[in-house]
Write a protein that holds these residues in place. Structure first.
Motif, PDB file in Angstrom:
ATOM      1  N   LYS A 125     -23.299  71.863  67.731  1.00 37.87           N
ATOM      2  CA  LYS A 125     -23.650  70.925  68.795  1.00 37.87           C
ATOM      3  C   LYS A 125     -22.981  71.266  70.118  1.00 37.87           C
TER       4      LYS A 125
ATOM      5  N   TRP B 205     -25.025  72.826  73.106  1.00 37.93           N
ATOM      6  CA  TRP B 205     -25.798  72.019  74.038  1.00 37.93           C
ATOM      7  C   TRP B 205     -25.005  71.823  75.335  1.00 37.93           C
ATOM      8  N   PRO B 206     -25.616  71.816  76.522  1.00 36.89           N
ATOM      9  CA  PRO B 206     -27.061  71.793  76.776  1.00 36.89           C
ATOM     10  C   PRO B 206     -27.704  73.167  76.940  1.00 36.89           C
TER      11      PRO B 206
ATOM     12  N   SER C  80     -30.403  73.843  72.556  1.00 38.98           N
ATOM     13  CA  SER C  80     -30.603  72.634  71.771  1.00 38.98           C
ATOM     14  C   SER C  80     -31.014  73.009  70.354  1.00 38.98           C
TER      15      SER C  80
END
Length: 415
Positions: free
Chosen positions: A265, A268-269, A272
């Protein structure tokens, strides 16, 4: 009365002296200001002259640099004395062929950053201003010598070298050179240590691509390992690749823990979960995509920082990057066959006892339905052009089968 006259005279004289003093100060200030202004103007003129002189020197030197470093990678040009270097640099500019000719020597002293920068240069004009025969670059990622090298020698034997080029990335400590008669003679590129599952694996792949891109005739690029074998003869593979509209980089959305489960995670960004893809390390690609792969400075740092085991860059980086950059140019499939039915982190390794004509024909023709066959207007419909992993012990039986595999007269060769 006389005293008052004296006081008035003194007052009048004082005012006149005061007025004359003020006027004198103003005049002095004007003189000083004029001198300062003239001095500043002089400094500006001198500075401008020095700037113009410096720019002219840099311009002349830069012209020399362009002329001697771009035509090829041979470091001997750089090490020439200044007078000889100038002569060599300007003489190399006389012919257009010098600019487009492939490097005569693959060995160079460029850093990876310099290599990627130079290889990323691509002309904006699509049409080539000379007769260009597209070549297929065969890029071998190996530890040292190629145990199946004799099989590849037969594969290339007798074919026009203007149709292919070969690049070897080996461990730095490996310095063995094959005989001059070999197609692998002096085809090693400057290499670095490669560790399985680490970013250094992607570095090696990009290094191979960048070196191959320096040859403007290379249009298709195939990554192969020391355990790979060709499944068809050279011309069949060549025609298939150069007629294909798409590249062959395996890229798919895998919802399992070994797919999406490896997404971090923290990516991100920049990336994605919907961007995340999984695929095979062994790819084939066309020139435009290859330039994009070695030019990437946006996604590579994200992978290096956040893709750690059990995330492996060689299974996700290329697959995700091509999905982000050029999805419309990719078939999303691999043309290198491998057997994963045994499970585990590595595919099955084939031994001497596994090799037979029936076994190879199953791979060549009975590997399942192909979702893609290269070019929609092509008559070729092969699923795979290469296969792995083959143990060194398979060399002898493979050499016995290759006359039927490659379609040549076995009397032309000796084992």
């Amino acid at each position: 009365m006389g005293f008052l006259v004296i006081l008035k005279d003194i007052s009048t004289r004082g005012k006149r002296v005061h007025r004359e003093g003020i006027i004198s100060c103003i005049n002095t200030f004007q003189i000083i200001a004029t001198m300062v202004f003239c001095f500043l103007i002089a400094l500006c003129i001198i500075g401008l002259g020095l700037f113009i002189s410096d720019r002219m020197k840099k311009f002349l030197l830069s012209r020399e640099d362009y002329f001697y470093i771009l035509p090829d990678q041979n470091n001997s040009v750089i090490n020439l004395p200044s007078d000889d270097r100038k002569l060599s640099s300007f003489s190399s500019f006389l012919s257009f062929e010098d600019w487009v000719a492939p490097p005569e020597n693959l060995w160079h002293s460029m850093s990876d950053e310099e290599l990627m920068w130079r290889a990323s240069m691509a002309p904006n004009v699509a049409e080539y201003p000379y007769n260009r025969t597209p070549k297929v670059a065969f890029m071998f990622l190996a530890r040292g010598r190629l145990p199946l090298g004799p099989l590849w020698e037969r594969f290339f034997q007798g074919h026009d070298p203007r149709l292919y080029s070969i690049y070897l990335h080996c461990s730095p400590e490996f310095t063995e050179e094959p005989p001059e008669s070999s197609v692998f003679y002096k085809r090693r590129i400057p290499s670095k240590v490669v560790e399985w599952g680490k970013a250094s694996m992607i570095d090696a792949e990009r290094r191979l691509l960048a070196n191959a891109l320096l040859d403007f005739s290379n249009e298709r690029f195939v990554l192969l390992s020391e355990t790979c074998i060709p499944l068809f003869d050279f011309l069949t593979i060549y025609k298939f690749l150069v007629s294909s509209k798409y590249s062959f980089i395996s890229s798919f959305d895998d919802p399992r823990p070994i797919g999406r489960g490896r997404y971090n995670k923290r990516m991100w960004p920049t990336l994605s979960i919907s961007d995340w893809r999984k695929g095979s390390q062994w790819f084939e690609t066309q020139r435009k995509i290859a330039v994009g792969l070695i030019s990437d400075r946006k996604y590579y740092p994200v992978f290096v920082t956040h893709c750690k085991p059990p995330c492996y860059m060689d299974e996700h980086y290329m697959a995700t990057l091509v999905n982000k950059q050029n999805p419309e140019m990719n078939s999303n499939t691999s043309i290198t066959w491998v057997d994963w039915t045994t499970g585990g982190s590595h595919p099955k390794t084939f031994l001497r006892r596994d090799i037979s004509e029936t076994f190879l024909n199953q791979i060549r023709y009975d590997s399942g339905n192909c979702s893609y066959t290269g070019n929609s207007s092509s008559s070729y419909s092969y699923c795979f052009l290469f296969a792995r992993k083959f143990h060194p012990s398979t060399l002898e039986p493979l050499l016995k089968i290759t006359p039927k595999l490659f379609g040549f007269d076995p009397k032309e060769y000796t084992n």
